[in-house]
Design a protein around this motif. Sequence first.
Motif, PDB file in Angstrom:
ATOM      1  N   THR A 472      34.782  37.955  33.004  1.00 44.89           N
ATOM      2  CA  THR A 472      34.927  38.659  34.382  1.00 44.89           C
ATOM      3  C   THR A 472      36.267  38.758  34.412  1.00 44.89           C
ATOM      4  O   THR A 472      36.875  40.076  34.850  1.00 44.89           O
ATOM      5  CB  THR A 472      34.468  37.942  35.280  1.00 44.89           C
ATOM      6  OG1 THR A 472      34.816  36.575  35.648  1.00 44.89           O
ATOM      7  CG2 THR A 472      32.887  37.571  35.136  1.00 44.89           C
ATOM      8  N   GLN A 473      37.359  37.925  34.169  1.00 47.25           N
ATOM      9  CA  GLN A 473      38.701  38.116  34.648  1.00 47.25           C
ATOM     10  C   GLN A 473      39.325  39.242  33.685  1.00 47.25           C
ATOM     11  O   GLN A 473      40.083  40.021  34.110  1.00 47.25           O
ATOM     12  CB  GLN A 473      39.420  37.101  34.763  1.00 47.25           C
ATOM     13  CG  GLN A 473      38.865  35.738  35.490  1.00 47.25           C
ATOM     14  CD  GLN A 473      38.780  36.481  37.005  1.00 47.25           C
ATOM     15  OE1 GLN A 473      39.953  36.329  37.725  1.00 47.25           O
ATOM     16  NE2 GLN A 473      37.658  36.760  37.600  1.00 47.25           N
ATOM     17  N   ALA A 474      38.959  39.060  32.218  1.00 49.40           N
ATOM     18  CA  ALA A 474      39.552  39.919  31.542  1.00 49.40           C
ATOM     19  C   ALA A 474      39.132  41.566  31.839  1.00 49.40           C
ATOM     20  O   ALA A 474      39.864  42.369  31.546  1.00 49.40           O
ATOM     21  CB  ALA A 474      39.296  39.620  29.992  1.00 49.40           C
ATOM     22  N   ALA A 475      37.772  41.581  32.065  1.00 49.47           N
ATOM     23  CA  ALA A 475      37.242  42.900  32.472  1.00 49.47           C
ATOM     24  C   ALA A 475      38.059  43.382  33.626  1.00 49.47           C
ATOM     25  O   ALA A 475      38.344  44.737  33.729  1.00 49.47           O
ATOM     26  CB  ALA A 475      35.690  42.880  32.805  1.00 49.47           C
ATOM     27  N   PHE A 476      38.353  42.642  34.639  1.00 51.52           N
ATOM     28  CA  PHE A 476      39.096  43.077  35.795  1.00 51.52           C
ATOM     29  C   PHE A 476      40.374  43.558  35.305  1.00 51.52           C
ATOM     30  O   PHE A 476      40.908  44.645  35.740  1.00 51.52           O
ATOM     31  CB  PHE A 476      39.033  41.884  36.760  1.00 51.52           C
ATOM     32  CG  PHE A 476      39.785  42.626  38.161  1.00 51.52           C
ATOM     33  CD1 PHE A 476      39.146  43.057  39.032  1.00 51.52           C
ATOM     34  CD2 PHE A 476      41.360  42.171  38.452  1.00 51.52           C
ATOM     35  CE1 PHE A 476      39.907  43.316  40.337  1.00 51.52           C
ATOM     36  CE2 PHE A 476      41.918  42.660  39.421  1.00 51.52           C
ATOM     37  CZ  PHE A 476      41.407  43.340  40.462  1.00 51.52           C
ATOM     38  N   ALA A 477      40.994  43.015  34.389  1.00 54.76           N
ATOM     39  CA  ALA A 477      42.524  43.301  33.896  1.00 54.76           C
ATOM     40  C   ALA A 477      42.591  44.606  33.324  1.00 54.76           C
ATOM     41  O   ALA A 477      43.606  45.192  33.321  1.00 54.76           O
ATOM     42  CB  ALA A 477      42.976  42.236  32.937  1.00 54.76           C
ATOM     43  N   MET A 478      41.596  45.130  32.777  1.00 51.32           N
ATOM     44  CA  MET A 478      41.454  46.366  32.163  1.00 51.32           C
ATOM     45  C   MET A 478      40.402  47.208  32.899  1.00 51.32           C
ATOM     46  O   MET A 478      40.095  48.594  32.407  1.00 51.32           O
ATOM     47  CB  MET A 478      40.819  46.235  30.586  1.00 51.32           C
ATOM     48  CG  MET A 478      39.363  45.602  30.548  1.00 51.32           C
ATOM     49  SD  MET A 478      39.401  44.957  28.601  1.00 51.32           S
ATOM     50  CE  MET A 478      39.045  46.639  28.012  1.00 51.32           C
ATOM     51  N   HIS A 479      40.222  47.374  34.153  1.00 55.13           N
ATOM     52  CA  HIS A 479      39.488  48.099  34.951  1.00 55.13           C
ATOM     53  C   HIS A 479      38.156  48.348  34.585  1.00 55.13           C
ATOM     54  O   HIS A 479      37.503  49.436  34.466  1.00 55.13           O
ATOM     55  CB  HIS A 479      40.354  49.511  35.165  1.00 55.13           C
ATOM     56  CG  HIS A 479      41.657  49.209  35.857  1.00 55.13           C
ATOM     57  ND1 HIS A 479      41.537  49.292  37.339  1.00 55.13           N
ATOM     58  CD2 HIS A 479      43.023  49.043  35.475  1.00 55.13           C
ATOM     59  CE1 HIS A 479      42.897  49.482  37.810  1.00 55.13           C
ATOM     60  NE2 HIS A 479      43.765  49.148  36.636  1.00 55.13           N
ATOM     61  N   ARG A 480      37.328  47.354  33.987  1.00 56.39           N
ATOM     62  CA  ARG A 480      36.229  47.714  33.383  1.00 56.39           C
ATOM     63  C   ARG A 480      34.927  46.699  34.038  1.00 56.39           C
ATOM     64  O   ARG A 480      33.939  46.285  33.420  1.00 56.39           O
ATOM     65  CB  ARG A 480      36.134  47.394  31.874  1.00 56.39           C
ATOM     66  CG  ARG A 480      37.018  48.224  31.192  1.00 56.39           C
ATOM     67  CD  ARG A 480      36.663  49.788  31.219  1.00 56.39           C
ATOM     68  NE  ARG A 480      37.030  50.756  30.452  1.00 56.39           N
ATOM     69  CZ  ARG A 480      38.152  51.540  30.554  1.00 56.39           C
ATOM     70  NH1 ARG A 480      38.623  51.509  31.993  1.00 56.39           N
ATOM     71  NH2 ARG A 480      38.731  52.338  29.856  1.00 56.39           N
ATOM     72  N   GLU A 481      35.385  45.783  35.029  1.00 51.55           N
ATOM     73  CA  GLU A 481      34.493  45.023  35.590  1.00 51.55           C
ATOM     74  C   GLU A 481      33.163  45.603  36.114  1.00 51.55           C
ATOM     75  O   GLU A 481      32.171  44.847  36.238  1.00 51.55           O
ATOM     76  CB  GLU A 481      35.255  44.086  37.006  1.00 51.55           C
ATOM     77  CG  GLU A 481      35.229  45.038  38.191  1.00 51.55           C
ATOM     78  CD  GLU A 481      36.439  45.873  38.371  1.00 51.55           C
ATOM     79  OE1 GLU A 481      37.074  46.519  39.291  1.00 51.55           O
ATOM     80  OE2 GLU A 481      37.113  46.010  37.127  1.00 51.55           O
ATOM     81  N   GLY A 482      33.091  46.828  36.135  1.00 52.48           N
ATOM     82  CA  GLY A 482      31.703  47.403  36.551  1.00 52.48           C
ATOM     83  C   GLY A 482      30.769  47.884  35.463  1.00 52.48           C
ATOM     84  O   GLY A 482      29.777  48.066  35.547  1.00 52.48           O
TER      85      GLY A 482
END
Length: 534
Positions: A472-482
């Motif tokens: 989840t945190q890495a997804a957020f860092a690359m604007h892909r958490e959705g």
Amino acid sequence: MELIVEDAEFVTMAADGGPAGALLVRDGRIAAVGPAEAVRAAASPGARVARLDGATVIPGLIDAHCHVCDVGYLAAAADCSQPSAPDIPAIQARLAEAAGLTPEGSWVTGAGYVEYKLREGRHPTRADLDQAVPNRPAVLYHTSLHACVLNTAALREAGLADGQPDPPGGQFGRDREGRLDGVVFEGPMFALFERNLRHDLARMGAVDRVRVVQGAGQRLAAFGVTAACEADMRRDSFGAFAEADANGLLSQRIYGLVVHDQVDWLLGAGLRGRRSGRLAAEAVKIWADGGMSSRTAAIHGSYPVPPYGSGILYFERDELTKMVRGFDARGFQVAVHAQGDRAIETVLDAYAALGAVGNPRRHRIEHGGAMYPPLAARAATLGIVVASQPGFMSTLGDGFAAAFGDRRDELYAFGSWRRAGITVAGSSDAPVITADPLLGIRDAVLRRTGDGLVLGPAERLAARDALDLYTTQAAFAMHREGEIGSLEPGKLADFVVLDRSPLRTDPERITDIRVLATVLDGTPVYQSESIFAG
């Protein structure tokens, strides 16, 4: 196309996710996840079923900072890492062997050494390399990729000669008489690496360029990596990724951090943004200082170990602030490499000058090794995202301890950073170390060096929090958490099948967990067993 995955333990990493007994994939996305009976009811009558015999399913693992193209490129280099090459004679033997396999016109290349792990406890020199490769250029890259060693022929071809001063942003090693000893730090090392990479990629045909990227992607897929931030995207490497993407051969979603001096090319070519579902270039990469394992990170004070000094700072505060402000104004996410406390302070000053509330573009610090408590508090207040590398603990931690002395327990303070509210994304910085996220997860839990020293025991993470770094945190860092980072309806069907759960495994044994399959868009890109056959 529908696929039901069941008879497995599902670690969804969803914030409000309850127990799950099955997962439904429809047209490359997760259509349902939850109790097996409900998932079956949501599926069409003809849906395929994969029963995993009690294996564990986790979200696809994300490497928030690695050098994918370099992984593929250096795969052909002589392995001069430790412990496989324990001393300089072993390195010489490997370079001599590589010379016989390297095409004329290309430099003989070795990679992966760490001077403080060698039996001699020093960098190899031009004289050492001359004995192994006397008549053609040879280069030996430090594992950090912040330093290298050149033989005499390579120094000559690079235009480096005795008597010339150290360049801005770099340093040359010298012998007792002041002559170049072949060791090159920072700026000129980067220029050499880029030159050689560009030269060798240009010599390749399109098929071989694709193989470089494809080979790296296959290595990452075998580790369960389904997305990666390419932390050194340049024109030539972007071309290789684009060729692989056009041929359907990317095994990860690649999020490019474009080197700052390549941004005008990117914009002029109209390549900014998403090229496809697997290739995008939406962020800018800047280096603020050197590396910790090369002892060139910019620190306050001086290092107690060679090459001594206070490290190398690439930009003064005003210059860096101007750069960051310019890229921010053009809508880019900015990711700045900063390892030493002096560099991190300069980067935070630049971000603070933007005046934005909450860091809407999610500007990042890459690594953040010596982000001590006052700096971490500032980063938290500014909402800065940190992409860091837990796996450095076991692979490079003993060198960090020697270089940072009584502040060693404050390095890579993942526990404190998370408690302060900082988003911490997990990554490897491969090929600096292995791209295996399970190593990073283990090291985030244990924080133990190769020699058994525990760095910052209060900074240990629970296994679930460690897994969070790579999902989840890495997804957020690359604007892909959705889209990625957790197993939830509507998200892309990127997941990994493990032979057991990292949340219920003795931390000492986490790296023994086997990756059985890596799935992207609902389709396996790696299988150690044919669990999705048919």
